[in-house]
Design a protein around this motif. Structure first.
Motif, PDB file in Angstrom:
ATOM      1  N   UNK A 107      -8.379  10.422  16.437  1.00  0.00           N
ATOM      2  CA  UNK A 107      -8.424   9.706  17.871  1.00  0.00           C
ATOM      3  C   UNK A 107      -9.532   8.919  18.125  1.00  0.00           C
ATOM      4  N   UNK A 108     -10.632   9.161  17.394  1.00  0.00           N
ATOM      5  CA  UNK A 108     -11.978   9.012  17.150  1.00  0.00           C
ATOM      6  C   UNK A 108     -12.273   7.481  16.330  1.00  0.00           C
ATOM      7  N   UNK A 109     -11.349   7.087  15.603  1.00  0.00           N
ATOM      8  CA  UNK A 109     -10.674   6.231  14.057  1.00  0.00           C
ATOM      9  C   UNK A 109     -10.204   5.682  15.186  1.00  0.00           C
ATOM     10  N   UNK A 110      -9.031   5.949  15.925  1.00  0.00           N
ATOM     11  CA  UNK A 110      -7.844   4.838  16.407  1.00  0.00           C
ATOM     12  C   UNK A 110      -8.627   4.344  17.391  1.00  0.00           C
ATOM     13  N   UNK A 111      -8.982   5.014  18.233  1.00  0.00           N
ATOM     14  CA  UNK A 111     -10.858   3.952  19.554  1.00  0.00           C
ATOM     15  C   UNK A 111     -10.931   3.048  19.451  1.00  0.00           C
ATOM     16  N   UNK A 112     -11.304   2.760  17.802  1.00  0.00           N
ATOM     17  CA  UNK A 112     -12.050   2.135  17.367  1.00  0.00           C
ATOM     18  C   UNK A 112     -11.558   1.207  16.735  1.00  0.00           C
ATOM     19  N   UNK A 113      -9.700   1.235  15.890  1.00  0.00           N
ATOM     20  CA  UNK A 113      -9.200   0.444  16.125  1.00  0.00           C
ATOM     21  C   UNK A 113      -8.066  -0.721  16.973  1.00  0.00           C
ATOM     22  N   UNK A 114      -8.406   0.268  17.736  1.00  0.00           N
ATOM     23  CA  UNK A 114      -7.622  -0.544  19.159  1.00  0.00           C
ATOM     24  C   UNK A 114      -8.272  -1.473  19.760  1.00  0.00           C
ATOM     25  N   UNK A 115     -10.129  -1.278  19.685  1.00  0.00           N
ATOM     26  CA  UNK A 115     -10.880  -1.926  20.192  1.00  0.00           C
ATOM     27  C   UNK A 115     -10.356  -3.418  19.760  1.00  0.00           C
ATOM     28  N   UNK A 116     -10.345  -3.121  18.245  1.00  0.00           N
ATOM     29  CA  UNK A 116     -10.988  -4.070  17.343  1.00  0.00           C
ATOM     30  C   UNK A 116      -9.493  -4.680  16.908  1.00  0.00           C
ATOM     31  N   UNK A 117      -8.481  -3.971  16.779  1.00  0.00           N
ATOM     32  CA  UNK A 117      -7.451  -5.455  17.052  1.00  0.00           C
ATOM     33  C   UNK A 117      -6.781  -6.364  17.291  1.00  0.00           C
ATOM     34  N   UNK A 118      -8.218  -7.610  17.114  1.00  0.00           N
ATOM     35  CA  UNK A 118      -7.316  -8.874  17.718  1.00  0.00           C
ATOM     36  C   UNK A 118      -7.045  -9.545  16.403  1.00  0.00           C
ATOM     37  N   UNK A 119      -6.201 -10.466  16.575  1.00  0.00           N
ATOM     38  CA  UNK A 119      -6.344 -11.663  15.270  1.00  0.00           C
ATOM     39  C   UNK A 119      -5.350 -11.454  14.719  1.00  0.00           C
ATOM     40  N   UNK A 120      -5.125 -10.406  14.091  1.00  0.00           N
ATOM     41  CA  UNK A 120      -4.385  -9.572  12.740  1.00  0.00           C
ATOM     42  C   UNK A 120      -3.244  -9.179  12.976  1.00  0.00           C
ATOM     43  N   UNK A 121      -2.661  -9.221  12.062  1.00  0.00           N
ATOM     44  CA  UNK A 121      -0.555  -9.523  11.732  1.00  0.00           C
ATOM     45  C   UNK A 121      -1.306  -8.212  10.825  1.00  0.00           C
ATOM     46  N   UNK A 122      -0.201  -6.911  11.450  1.00  0.00           N
ATOM     47  CA  UNK A 122      -0.371  -6.014  10.367  1.00  0.00           C
ATOM     48  C   UNK A 122       0.514  -6.052   9.936  1.00  0.00           C
ATOM     49  N   UNK A 123       1.106  -5.844   8.129  1.00  0.00           N
ATOM     50  CA  UNK A 123       2.404  -6.137   7.846  1.00  0.00           C
ATOM     51  C   UNK A 123       2.244  -5.392   6.760  1.00  0.00           C
ATOM     52  N   UNK A 124       3.438  -4.100   6.767  1.00  0.00           N
ATOM     53  CA  UNK A 124       3.502  -2.766   5.831  1.00  0.00           C
ATOM     54  C   UNK A 124       3.710  -3.250   3.911  1.00  0.00           C
ATOM     55  N   UNK A 125       2.903  -2.981   3.029  1.00  0.00           N
ATOM     56  CA  UNK A 125       3.591  -3.460   1.971  1.00  0.00           C
ATOM     57  C   UNK A 125       4.409  -2.263   0.740  1.00  0.00           C
ATOM     58  N   UNK A 126       5.004  -1.908  -0.054  1.00  0.00           N
ATOM     59  CA  UNK A 126       5.160  -0.189  -0.272  1.00  0.00           C
ATOM     60  C   UNK A 126       4.559  -0.566  -1.532  1.00  0.00           C
ATOM     61  N   UNK A 127       3.707   0.724  -1.749  1.00  0.00           N
ATOM     62  CA  UNK A 127       2.584   1.330  -2.577  1.00  0.00           C
ATOM     63  C   UNK A 127       3.179   1.330  -3.737  1.00  0.00           C
ATOM     64  N   UNK A 128       2.741   0.688  -4.941  1.00  0.00           N
ATOM     65  CA  UNK A 128       3.133   1.347  -6.142  1.00  0.00           C
ATOM     66  C   UNK A 128       4.352   0.079  -6.608  1.00  0.00           C
ATOM     67  N   UNK A 129       4.462  -0.550  -6.502  1.00  0.00           N
ATOM     68  CA  UNK A 129       5.520  -1.440  -6.790  1.00  0.00           C
ATOM     69  C   UNK A 129       5.167  -3.404  -7.088  1.00  0.00           C
ATOM     70  N   UNK A 130       3.866  -2.654  -7.585  1.00  0.00           N
ATOM     71  CA  UNK A 130       3.381  -4.422  -8.179  1.00  0.00           C
ATOM     72  C   UNK A 130       2.867  -5.258  -7.569  1.00  0.00           C
TER      73      UNK A 130
END
Length: 296
Positions: A107-130
């Protein structure tokens, strides 16, 4: 496009033992071709917390660079992506409780992430795929997690001005130098990992944090036991989430191997998914299983 414009950011986290020593990494790509890398470690943590820590460091950097367009942040952590874009809204409404009424982990880290989640577009990328950015982040994070000090790239100029980095960024792995302005410029010359005070012992971690990590581990083991007892089949990504590792770390181990108290066996493929079965090792004849023990 200004030279200090950020084009994209990659983040990653790693952990040996899970919980155990961990590392995190951020790789920033600028419009002028510059690359800036950040990284750090914690003596006792989890893979998920390192993924989140990397994102926190990235968001802290973003907050110091004025931009009108959302910056794409790439991560291979589905836990991080789903948590910050979907789950966090429900958690807050429930007073930081899960749908089952249990306290939200990290929770401690989620609260920080939620507070600072501004002007960013989250994008998943497959790991170990080059993917170059993802692979570089993975290399940096794993180096820190194993007690090494990687050489990090610096931007071509001092175009990136950073204010004070969050307390959640391990300060012992990054040094700073003053500039003529009121800001600080990141000096990516890393301190030796053997320098005094650069290693945090488990005793220095707050007791409540250690207890929370232990509870998280017990909950993971309880879930694994229930999956084994009821004969559930789970996919590679689900198994990776349970083990808190990359999915590739699951599929690369072969058709049968041991993880903690369980024998993990590949059962069959359904479409694009591989299904796995867990059996308690103490209920299986160990002579029939010769796979390498997992160390995650």
């Amino acid at each position: 496009m200004p030279a200090n414009t950020i084009k994209s950011i990659y983040t990653d986290g790693a952990c040996t033992g899970n919980p155990g020593p961990g590392g995190w990494a951020v790789v920033v790509y600028f419009a002028d071709g510059s690359v800036q890398e950040l990284g750090g470690y914690e003596a006792q943590t989890t893979n998920n917390r390192m993924e989140m820590q990397a994102a926190i460091a990235a968001l802290e950097l973003l907050s110091t660079v004025p931009t009108n367009e959302p910056i794409t942040l790439y991560t291979d952590s589905e836990y991080l992506i789903k948590g910050i874009t979907q789950w966090v809204k429900g958690w807050k409404k429930k007073g930081w409780k899960t749908a089952q009424g249990k306290p939200v982990l990290n929770q401690d880290l989620w609260e920080i992430l939620d507070e600072r989640n501004k002007n960013v577009q989250w994008q998943y990328v497959r790991g170990h795929a080059g993917n170059v950015g993802n692979e570089r982040c993975d290399k940096i994070a794993r180096a820190f997690a194993t007690g090494k000090t990687p050489t990090l790239q610096q931007p071509k100029s001092d175009s990136v001005l950073v204010t004070e980095v969050s307390d959640y960024v391990p300060q012992s792995t990054i040094t700073y130098e003053k500039t003529t302005s009121s800001h600080l410029v990141l000096d990516m010359t890393m301190m030796e990992s053997t320098a005094p005070n650069s290693v945090v012992t488990s005793e220095e971690i707050p007791r409540e944090t250690r207890v929370a990590l232990l509870r998280s581990l017990v909950e993971t083991l309880r879930i694994a036991d229930e999956i084994a007892a009821k004969g559930y089949l789970i996919t590679s990504s689900e198994l990776a989430d349970l083990m808190d590792v990359h999915a590739s770390a699951v599929t690369s181990r072969g058709d049968e191997w041991r993880w903690r108290n369980w024998i993990v066996s590949r059962v069959r493929r359904e479409g694009n998914q591989i299904l796995w079965e867990l059996e308690r090792a103490d209920q299986v004849n160990s002579d029939d299983h010769t796979g390498d023990p997992a160390t995650e």
